[in-house]
Design an enzyme around this catalytic site. Structure first.
Site, PDB file in Angstrom:
ATOM      1  CG  ASP A  72       6.268  11.244  11.888  1.00 42.70           C
ATOM      2  OD1 ASP A  72       6.630  12.279  11.290  1.00 42.70           O
ATOM      3  OD2 ASP A  72       6.415  10.106  11.417  1.00 42.70           O
ATOM      4  CE  LYS A 131       4.955   1.465  11.202  1.00 40.53           C
ATOM      5  NZ  LYS A 131       4.723   2.483  12.245  1.00 40.53           N
ATOM      6  N   GLY A 147       6.206   3.583   4.677  1.00 39.45           N
ATOM      7  CA  GLY A 147       6.262   4.500   5.792  1.00 39.45           C
ATOM      8  C   GLY A 147       7.687   4.760   6.222  1.00 39.45           C
ATOM      9  N   GLY A 148       7.847   5.625   7.210  1.00 40.12           N
ATOM     10  CA  GLY A 148       9.182   5.958   7.673  1.00 40.12           C
ATOM     11  C   GLY A 148       9.907   4.782   8.289  1.00 40.12           C
ATOM     12  CG  PHE A 149       9.827   3.688  11.781  1.00 38.37           C
ATOM     13  CD1 PHE A 149      11.173   3.784  12.064  1.00 38.37           C
ATOM     14  CD2 PHE A 149       8.981   4.650  12.282  1.00 38.37           C
ATOM     15  CE1 PHE A 149      11.667   4.800  12.840  1.00 38.37           C
ATOM     16  CE2 PHE A 149       9.468   5.679  13.062  1.00 38.37           C
ATOM     17  CZ  PHE A 149      10.815   5.753  13.347  1.00 38.37           C
ATOM     18  N   GLY A 150       9.076   1.436   7.532  1.00 37.79           N
ATOM     19  CA  GLY A 150       8.877   0.208   6.790  1.00 37.79           C
ATOM     20  C   GLY A 150       7.637   0.248   5.928  1.00 37.79           C
ATOM     21  N   PRO A 151       7.467  -0.765   5.082  1.00 42.17           N
ATOM     22  CG  PRO A 151       7.678  -2.749   3.888  1.00 42.17           C
ATOM     23  CD  PRO A 151       8.395  -1.893   4.886  1.00 42.17           C
ATOM     24  CG  LEU A 176      -1.973  -1.083   1.308  1.00 41.00           C
ATOM     25  CD1 LEU A 176      -2.690  -1.027   2.652  1.00 41.00           C
ATOM     26  CD2 LEU A 176      -2.970  -0.953   0.171  1.00 41.00           C
ATOM     27  N   GLY A 177       2.032   1.172   0.561  1.00 39.01           N
ATOM     28  CA  GLY A 177       2.880   2.346   0.640  1.00 39.01           C
ATOM     29  C   GLY A 177       4.105   2.070   1.476  1.00 39.01           C
TER      30      GLY A 177
END
Length: 849
Positions: free
Chosen positions: A657, A560, A541-545, A538-539
């Site tokens: 964040d 996540k 993120g700062g700490f992983g997909p 889906l995308g």
């Protein structure tokens, strides 16, 4: 030449004389004497020019009323005389009649309103009316200055400082304040406000004959049923006359402050103050403020809490009277006891030796129930403290609860408990009477049974853990298809399948302490996401997909997967789980569970089909789906979610964040704040913290955080300001790097300051956006983005600013400090204090001229 000079002087003199003549006709200072007629176009003005008395009409109406209003722009009427009998033309007059009464006459000299003095004035005496600077119209005798009548004794919808509200327990409720029928119709409306003096005093709003809201009980300092931080609670005072009659007054802490309380035509009581700098009236408090303020929202024996889901729950030992309606969200039916009290059993079946004595459940932080009875200040000469108060309740078979409150004393309830509100902060302690079985300790025999059961459970649990360890070793490298899907929390209503599960929290529970979490099996999550395939991604993120998955039961999830090199280790993983599991709010994403396997750490969320806000906001094709109304709803939803984190949740949480990619959208495009890996919990009295590990996203970081590692609730306010301006403009913060101020906030300030604010609004919605509201929201965004944390508003004030179009906004300062990444915004997390020359970060200070 002399003639030419004389003419202008003559004209100037003529205009001055005309103006003085007109003014002398229109304005009558201070008083009305007997026989004097105040015509429709005349005005009586108080000595200090604070208030005016005269005729007025509501909007688009020919009906004429006599009223008093403040002498400021916007004219707010605080008293109306003939609200039930208006004059249909402009031929009316106000005067003092021969019998000494103030009267309003229509064009035919018929009396349409009178002060109706209870004491007549002798013919050889006369009376005089004076409009005071506090808004009180006083009719008094000229001979001895005795007060005969005053408007403060006959209010309409407004309570002013200096008014006296008599408290008489024998007469019961007093409802002196009656709302207008509508915003433009001063005739009596549907709502009344006044005092309920029975037992402990409280302010009540009624809708017809039904209660709509109440303030809670007066404890000598404050009304205990309203948010403890509300400033308007302080200033009320209960006084006692020489004849022992009591009366309530209000005087602001600052004597120069202009303030009033008003019951609106919509049933909302508001505290309104005058902001001299902006020359406007500002609403600073309103009641009822939220759904839990609505009277008896959850029915009898129900508790309303904004932090719980659902909002209404039954007290311990009680259950809904109508389960079907309760599950549909109709809580008005309330709750009933699960187990009858001992005296109820004895009354119906006789004495039962196996029934234990009733006990009391203590609940903290409550708005105490309505319809209380007070116990005398002493019993047999002993002060009624908490212990004696309990004894008094026990001695009365129909006592359902008791409380002891300083300033009030011993409070007893003999009826069903009505209108209970669970506060996040403040509130009082209530002891609720329950059957012994509901308290879990009815007898020694029961205690023995419980101890034996607990010991047996501990032994069985130990055996299960031992067997699980053995099975886990055997299953390593086994077939993934044979692994059970997941283990979920029973409270969610999902099935539980732990048979043969080697992953069920054995590894995780050794590492993660705290509340129970739903643990998913890692291998089944891998199957659900097609082994974390790219097509399910889906995308990033700062700490992983983040991946989309589908469980066996068909439920869609978002997973996540924390990157091993992401910087979010076990501590952040635990942090996010602990936080989200304790948070319940419509604008926060819901955590379904988690999973750990060796070095893998997964978080399983509810799947939101519309992805994140940035997917729509910054995509030229998709942003058209976000019209002005939807963007307003998204902004307000995000603000309410942050306010919940800062003030209304069980924990005080700083997100750290906030950005568009961390705002997810559900099927109705409602916003939900996600990604709590960087969030921090603050203590009750903690306002600021320091860290040498600066984490977050460039462009959204507050200056004090990026430069010094200082963070607080105001850090989130800064991020919200950036996010608000992005939503309004439809552009990323970084897209303004080449503009005049190198940041979205600075660019917005320049446009707003130059009265070109509409240029910032996204062109796709510019025609839809109301100019006044759009400019107001841009100003709020700039306020949130002020350089100094102290200059930024709190989130509670931000929410109030967004919801109120009349609240005066503070002035903004030109943003000076700019901290921007030299490349696209990205997450940063550093173990050392931030170096302004490293990591692609550039900082500059722009000096004012």
């Amino acid at each position: 030449m002399e003639t030419a000079k004389t003419v202008p002087f003559f004209l100037l003199s003529f205009f001055i004389l005309c103006f003085l003549a007109l003014f002398s006709h229109a304005a009558i200072f201070d008083s009305i004497t007997q026989g004097q007629l105040i015509r429709d176009d005349d005005r009586v003005v108080s000595h200090g020019l604070n208030f005016e008395l005269g005729f007025f009409s509501s909007q688009d109406s020919r009906r004429r009323y006599v009223g008093i209003w403040d002498d400021v722009p916007g004219r707010s009427v605080i008293w109306v005389a003939n609200r039930e009998n208006p004059i249909e033309d402009t031929e009316g007059a106000l005067t003092i009649s021969k019998d000494g009464n103030l009267v309003i006459l229509d064009g035919k000299n018929y009396t349409v309103w009178s002060s109706n003095l209870s004491i007549s004035i002798p013919r050889n005496k006369s009376s005089k009316a004076i409009l005071r600077d506090n808004g009180n119209l006083i009719l008094s005798s000229i001979s001895n200055s005795r007060k005969l009548w005053q408007s403060f004794d006959h209010p309409t919808d407004t309570f002013l400082p200096g008014m006296i509200l008599l408290v008489n327990e024998t007469k019961g409720e007093v409802r002196p304040f009656v709302s207008w029928k509508s915003a433009d119709d001063p005739s009596p409306g549907n709502y009344t406000m006044g005092l309920d003096p029975r037992a402990a005093l409280q302010i009540v709003i009624w809708e017809g004959s039904k209660r709509r809201w109440r303030s809670g009980y007066w404890d000598g300092r404050i009304f205990t049923g309203v948010n403890m931080t509300s400033s308007y609670l302080y200033g009320f005072r209960l006084n006692v006359n020489e004849d022992q009659t009591r009366y309530l007054t209000y005087n602001p802490l600052n004597s120069s402050e202009k303030v009033r309380f008003q019951i609106g035509w919509d049933g909302t009581q508001r505290k309104i103050i005058w902001e001299e700098g902006e020359r406007k009236w500002l609403t600073v408090e309103s009641e009822p403020y939220n759904e839990c303020d609505m009277y008896n929202k959850c029915g009898n024996f129900g508790v309303c809490s904004l932090s719980s889901s659902p909002t209404c729950t039954c007290l311990k030992g009680f259950e809904p009277k109508d389960w079907d309606q309760w599950q549909k969200g109709n809580w008005s039916g309330g709750c009933k006891r699960k187990t009858p009290l001992k005296n109820e059993i004895e009354a119906s079946n006789g004495t039962d030796k196996n029934v234990g004595e009733d006990g009391f459940l203590m609940m903290k932080g409550l708005k105490l129930p309505d319809f209380v009875n007070l116990v005398a200040s002493s019993i047999s000469g002993i002060d009624v403290a908490t212990e004696n108060c309990e004894n008094h309740c026990v001695s009365h078979s129909n006592c359902t609860a008791y409380a002891y409150v300083n300033g009030i004393g011993c409070m007893i309830w003999h009826v069903e408990l009505v209108d209970i509100y669970q506060f996040e902060n403040g509130g009082n302690m209530l002891f609720i009477r329950l059957a012994a079985s509901e308290l879990g300790s009815s007898s020694k025999k029961t205690m023995v049974v419980i101890i034996v059961a607990v010991m047996a459970g501990v032994i069985c649990l130990g055996l299960c853990v031992w067997l699980a360890c053995i099975l886990q070793r055997k299953r390593k490298g086994g077939n993934n298809e044979d692994v059970p899907m997941f283990v979920t929390n029973k409270s969610r209503g999902s099935s539980v399948d732990v048979s043969g599960s080697t992953e069920f929290s054995l590894e995780a529970t050794n590492q993660l302490s705290g509340p129970e979490f739903p643990f998913f099996n890692f291998h089944c999550i891998a199957i659900a996401t097609n082994n974390f395939s790219e097509e399910n991604k889906l995308g990033q993120g700062g700490f992983g997909p983040v991946y989309k998955g589908k469980l066996r039961g068909g439920e869609e999830i978002a997973v996540k997967r924390l990157s091993r090199c992401s910087g979010q280790g076990l501590e952040e993983f635990k942090n996010e789980m602990v936080l989200i599991a304790k948070l319940q709010h419509r604008n926060l994403v819901r955590l379904l569970g988690c999973s750990t396997h060796e070095e893998e750490k997964l978080l399983v969320y509810e799947y939101l089909p519309n992805k994140s806000l940035d997917c729509y906001l910054f995509d030229p094709d998709e942003q058209k789906k976000l019209d002005w109304k939807k963007r307003c709803e998204i902004i307000e939803g995000i603000a309410r979610g942050i306010l919940y984190l800062h003030r209304d949740s069980r924990l005080r949480i700083i997100h750290r964040d906030l950005k568009a990619s961390n705002i997810l959208l559900d099927e109705n495009m409602n916003p939900k704040i996600s990604d709590f890996g960087l969030a921090r919990i603050f203590g009750g009295n903690q306002n600021e913290a320091n860290t040498n590990r600066v984490v977050g996203t460039y462009g959204y970081m507050a200056p004090e955080y990026a430069m010094e590692g200082l963070f607080s609730v105001k850090s989130d306010v800064y991020s919200f300001g950036v996010l608000l301006l992005e939503i309004v403009s439809g552009r990323k913060n970084t897209s303004f790097r080449d503009k005049d101020g190198s940041s979205l906030i600075r660019h917005a300030w320049h446009l707003w300051n130059e009265e070109r604010g509409m240029e910032l609004v996204d062109p796709t919605i510019r025609d839809q956006a109301p100019r006044r509201k759009a400019l107001r929201w841009i100003q709020i965004g700039v306020l949130c983005g002020q350089d100094r944390a102290g200059d930024r508003p709190s989130m509670s004030n931000v929410v109030l600013m967004l919801e109120s179009e009349t609240m005066v906004l503070p002035s903004t300062k030109q943003p000076l400090l700019i901290c921007m990444s030299s490349s696209e915004d990205k997450n940063v997390h550093m173990e050392e204090p931030l170096d302004v020359s490293s990591n692609g970060l550039t900082c500059s200070m722009t000096l004012g001229r």
